[in-house]
Design an enzyme around this catalytic site. Structure first.
Site, mmCIF file in Angstrom:
data_model
loop_
_atom_site.group_PDB
_atom_site.id
_atom_site.type_symbol
_atom_site.label_atom_id
_atom_site.label_comp_id
_atom_site.label_asym_id
_atom_site.label_seq_id
_atom_site.Cartn_x
_atom_site.Cartn_y
_atom_site.Cartn_z
ATOM 1 N N CYS A 135 0.830 -1.206 0.000
ATOM 2 C CA CYS A 135 0.000 0.000 0.000
ATOM 3 C C CYS A 135 0.867 1.259 0.000
ATOM 4 O O CYS A 135 1.387 1.663 1.050
ATOM 5 C CB CYS A 135 -0.915 -0.019 1.222
ATOM 6 S SG CYS A 135 -1.893 1.481 1.391
ATOM 7 N N CYS A 138 -0.410 4.083 2.198
ATOM 8 C CA CYS A 138 -0.172 3.911 3.637
ATOM 9 C C CYS A 138 1.293 4.164 3.989
ATOM 10 O O CYS A 138 1.594 4.791 4.998
ATOM 11 C CB CYS A 138 -0.509 2.490 4.088
ATOM 12 S SG CYS A 138 -2.012 1.815 3.400
ATOM 13 N N ASP A 139 2.216 3.654 3.174
ATOM 14 C CA ASP A 139 3.621 3.588 3.588
ATOM 15 C C ASP A 139 4.570 4.472 2.774
ATOM 16 O O ASP A 139 5.756 4.568 3.108
ATOM 17 C CB ASP A 139 4.121 2.130 3.495
ATOM 18 C CG ASP A 139 3.308 1.201 4.394
ATOM 19 O OD1 ASP A 139 2.861 1.675 5.451
ATOM 20 O OD2 ASP A 139 3.123 0.031 4.033
#
Ligand code: NAP
Length: 310
Positions: A135, A138-139
């Site tokens: 992701c 997300c990261d």
């Protein structure tokens, strides 16, 4: 119907589940939506949704999903948190095993969606969370001024590569062929971005690292089998998704990839059980199609319940 808790039970709280919940609760059916973790599904990890009608200029995925939830609340949709591990039919009543309890409904709509597919190569699991991610939204921010790669050639891979250029120094797109599957508009944007470099005809054989995390990947040339090391701080895997229907293998008809098979009205092989969204076998997986499926599934569930009563 004393033993029946709900008219309709929906499994999964992404765009399909929330749409089914909206239609079903608006039809005054007592409806429960069961979600395993957080509402919103895969869209919660999408930066900008540009192709859902009604939002010129795009809308952030989480913002869109909050609107879906608020809309459902207007009609009194009930929700609960739990993981569904079983479904059985008892004289027409559907019994769901949810963690350590049972929930009964007269109709069920499955909208469990899909999860990121894995490469299944050495080092992938070991370095997940220590360089390997599924992701970018997300990261991505953890990789400021670092070198990262994304593997895959579809819309997700290219969209996430573009997103990663906000943080990373360099973004490689590693693709097993010499042609992308992604839509032309995304391809053009990636080609025009100086931070992105395409590594064509390349497959990843191994993720290599040490105690501090991943340090490189071993790349194989798919045309001549030669290999080389590519130093990397991060590897994002975007090679498609796997439907979340494992708990239904013995219960419903699935295709060889694990998607639930339905007819055009979203009916599964078990009467009274419907499926909508990415978990269902279909031609195009988009928010718009998940929403479309879910509307059909909810209306068909309502019709099924009318017949059930009679
Ligand atoms: P996808 O379209 O199925 O693409 C998966 C990519 O991964 C393909 O390029 C495939 O290569 C590659 N791949 C698959 N297995 C692999 C493996 N084992 N090793 C290396 N590469 C592998 O998946 P997606 O990009 O997640 O998109 C899924 C659906 O969501 C699509 O319908 C897409 O259009 C939609 N989507 C839309 C948007 C948008 O409209 N904004 C954004 C994201 C996703 P090959 O090409 O060689 O098969």
């Amino acid at each position: 119907m004393s033993q029946t808790d709900f008219d309709v039970v929906i499994i999964g709280g992404g765009p399909a589940g929330l749409t089914a919940g909206l239609y079903s609760s608006r039809a005054k059916l007592r409806t429960l939506l069961v979600e395993r973790m957080i509402m919103g599904g895969q869209v919660m990890t999408t930066t900008k949704v540009e192709n859902y009608p009604g939002f010129p200029g795009g809308i952030d995925g989480p913002d869109l999903m909050i609107r879906f939830q608020e809309h459902c609340q207007e009609f009194g949709l009930e929700t609960t948190t739990g993981e569904v591990s079983g479904l059985r039919d008892e004289d027409g009543i559907k019994v769901l095993t949810v963690d350590d309890r049972e929930i009964r409904g007269r109709a069920v709509i499955i909208t469990t969606g899909a999860e990121p597919a894995k490469l299944n190569i050495p080092g992938e699991q070991e370095f997940t969370g220590r360089g390997v991610s599924y992701c970018a939204t997300c990261d991505g921010a953890f990789f400021r001024e670092q070198d990262v790669a994304i593997v895959g050639g579809g819309d997700t891979a290219v969209e996430e590569a573009l997103f990663l250029t906000r943080f990373a120094r360099k973004v490689y797109i590693i693709h097993r062929r010499d042609e992308l599957r992604a839509t032309k508009v995304l391809q053009d944007r990636a080609q025009a971005n100086d931070k992105i470099e395409f590594l064509w005809n390349s497959s990843i054989q191994e993720v290599v690292g040490d105690n501090s995390g991943m340090t490189s990947v071993t790349l194989a040339d798919t045309q001549n089998d030669s290999t080389r090391e590519l130093p990397l701080h991060g590897l994002f895997i975007a090679i498609g998704v796997t439907p979340k229907a494992h708990f239904l293998t013995e219960v419903l008809d699935l295709d060889p990839d694990g998607h639930i098979l339905t007819d055009a009205e979203c009916r599964t092989s078990m009467p009274g059980v419907f499926a909508a969204g990415d978990v269902r076998k279909k031609i195009l997986k988009q928010i718009a199609t998940a929403v479309g499926d879910a509307a059909v599934a909810a209306i068909m569930a309502e019709k099924y319940l009318d017949n059930f009563e009679n």
